[in-house]
Design an enzyme around this catalytic site. Structure first.
Site, PDB file in Angstrom:
ATOM      1  N   HIS A   1       0.972  -1.375   0.063  1.00  0.00           N
ATOM      2  CA  HIS A   1       0.049   0.134   0.113  1.00  0.00           C
ATOM      3  C   HIS A   1       0.584   1.380   0.420  1.00  0.00           C
ATOM      4  O   HIS A   1       1.814   1.308   0.761  1.00  0.00           O
ATOM      5  CB  HIS A   1      -0.859   0.273   0.983  1.00  0.00           C
TER       6      HIS A   1
ATOM      7  N   CYS B   1       2.109  -5.547   6.566  1.00  0.00           N
ATOM      8  CA  CYS B   1       2.033  -5.318   5.355  1.00  0.00           C
ATOM      9  C   CYS B   1       3.126  -4.226   4.667  1.00  0.00           C
ATOM     10  O   CYS B   1       3.963  -4.275   5.876  1.00  0.00           O
ATOM     11  CB  CYS B   1       0.583  -4.121   5.672  1.00  0.00           C
TER      12      CYS B   1
END
Length: 414
Positions: A317, A336
């Protein structure tokens, strides 16, 4: 580092050579002139650029070629390590940089010559000259450090690692690459966790390389293989239960306005929004609710989320915290992976959908919510490679952040 036969023989000679250089009692005016000339004439930016070019070749970190390059590096390191490796660096080396002329300079030069970051010289003095500055920057580039030209804490630590330890890293990573290479396709994304970097690879060549922020030690990014199948533009962020427990509850106890300031809303199991004041933050009651952050500049995922199937609920992301990309150790996330220059990677992933960088940038600017399924899902590999080499003989190393090297792990469940 490239150790050919000539470099090896010279490095062996260094192991037994005397480093006795008399210390200066007082700097003379000629010494001062010499130092000022070094500072004035040194092309530090040029040295940094040359170091980057030796590292940023189009060869992937993960490929069949990497395995061959590692085998060559091992063949060079083995006799060098058998001869004793490089010397232990003294404490005086710490803090040295261009223009310094003090105890430790000779030891630093010997260390840099032993690892072939600096050309061999018969006689050296304590002055940190332009050539030494360039060697420090090359060493830093090979170890993924900021190119400061100073033997700072991270550089000193990397220099202190014995050559035998580096050889063991080469052995382990050769096995890791050999285990993974058969699963590679023509087009893939590789997230190398220890390096905190991402490579988009096509036709055996790196077409894009991105700095990343990956999981910290207690919330490690998992090692896996999957396929990137969807792009979420300007997404909502649904806060994972682990982050609610470990982060949101402590934040709310410190600052009751934290959720409001970060545009995070709370919903119960029926989809009804509730107020932060309705939750007892002295307990773990909050884990029973859904927390959703609205799209926008404060959103933890920034303007885009890149999805691939996995049981760990991790993804790539964007991020509003751009400053983290400039750090040496980029291990800050909860598993992440944050991507610098993510819009270019998204455009590459959506190429077969007819998207280009201009259209992706337009979506970022518009703040429009849009989910796009990728027509041809792209394989992704999150890997743990702490040593690799390229075709020109440059060997790179990274810290064993998750202690998998120390455990001798060479295979991972995908």
């Amino acid at each position: 580092m490239r150790l050919n036969r000539r470099t090896l023989l010279r490095s062996m000679a260094l192991l037994g050579a005397s480093a006795a250089i008399p210390a200066r009692a007082q700097e003379s005016i000629w010494d001062m002139f010499a130092r000022n000339r070094v500072l004035r004439e040194a092309d530090t930016e040029g040295a940094s650029q040359a170091a980057r070019q030796l590292i940023a070749t189009p060869e992937p970190i993960l490929s069949y070629d990497t395995a061959q390059n590692l085998q060559f590096a091992i063949s060079q390191y083995e006799p060098f390590v058998a001869a004793g490796g490089w010397e232990e660096i003294p404490r005086e080396v710490y803090g040295l940089r261009l223009g310094h002329d003090r105890k430790g300079g000779v030891a630093l030069k010997r260390r840099l010559m032993s690892s072939a970051d600096m050309p061999y010289q018969e006689r050296v003095n304590e002055m940190i000259d332009e050539q030494t500055d360039a060697a420090i920057r090359l060493f830093q580039a090979r170890h993924g450090l900021q190119l400061t030209g100073e033997v700072d804490e991270a550089t000193f630590y990397a220099m202190a690692v014995p050559a035998g330890t580096r050889l063991q890293q080469l052995y382990l990573n050769l096995q890791r690459v050999n285990n993974m290479a058969p699963n590679l396709s023509d087009r893939y994304v590789n997230v190398n966790i220890p390096a905190a970097t991402i490579e988009a690879v096509e036709g055996g060549m790196v077409v894009q390389r991105h700095i990343a922020v990956v999981g910290r030690v207690d919330r490690a990014t998992p090692i896996l293989e999957s396929k990137i199948h969807q792009i979420n533009f300007n997404p909502y962020w649904h806060v994972p239960t682990s982050i609610i427990r470990k982060d949101l509850i402590p934040y709310m106890n410190k600052d009751p306005q934290y959720l409001t300031n970060n545009r995070i809303h709370i919903f119960d199991g029926n989809g009804n929004e509730i107020l932060p004041t309705q939750i007892n933050w002295q307990t773990e009651e909050a884990v029973n609710y859904l927390f959703r952050q609205e799209p926008g500049a404060e959103n933890s995922m920034g303007h885009v989320k890149i999805n691939f199937h996995n049981p760990h609920n991790v993804y790539l992301h964007d991020t509003p915290s751009k400053a983290l990309f400039g750090e040496n150790a980029r291990f800050h996330s909860s598993g992440c992976v944050r991507v610098e220059g993510v819009q270019d990677l998204v455009a590459w992933l959506l190429r077969d959908n007819g998207w280009d960088p201009t259209r992706v940038s337009g979506m970022f600017s518009s703040a429009e919510r849009l989910d796009v399924s990728i027509n041809n899902p792209v394989p992704i590999h999150t890997t743990y490679i702490t040593a690799w080499a390229n075709r020109n003989g440059t060997v790179s190393f990274r810290d064993d952040v998750y202690n998998f090297d120390s455990q001798g792990r060479v295979a991972f469940e995908a």
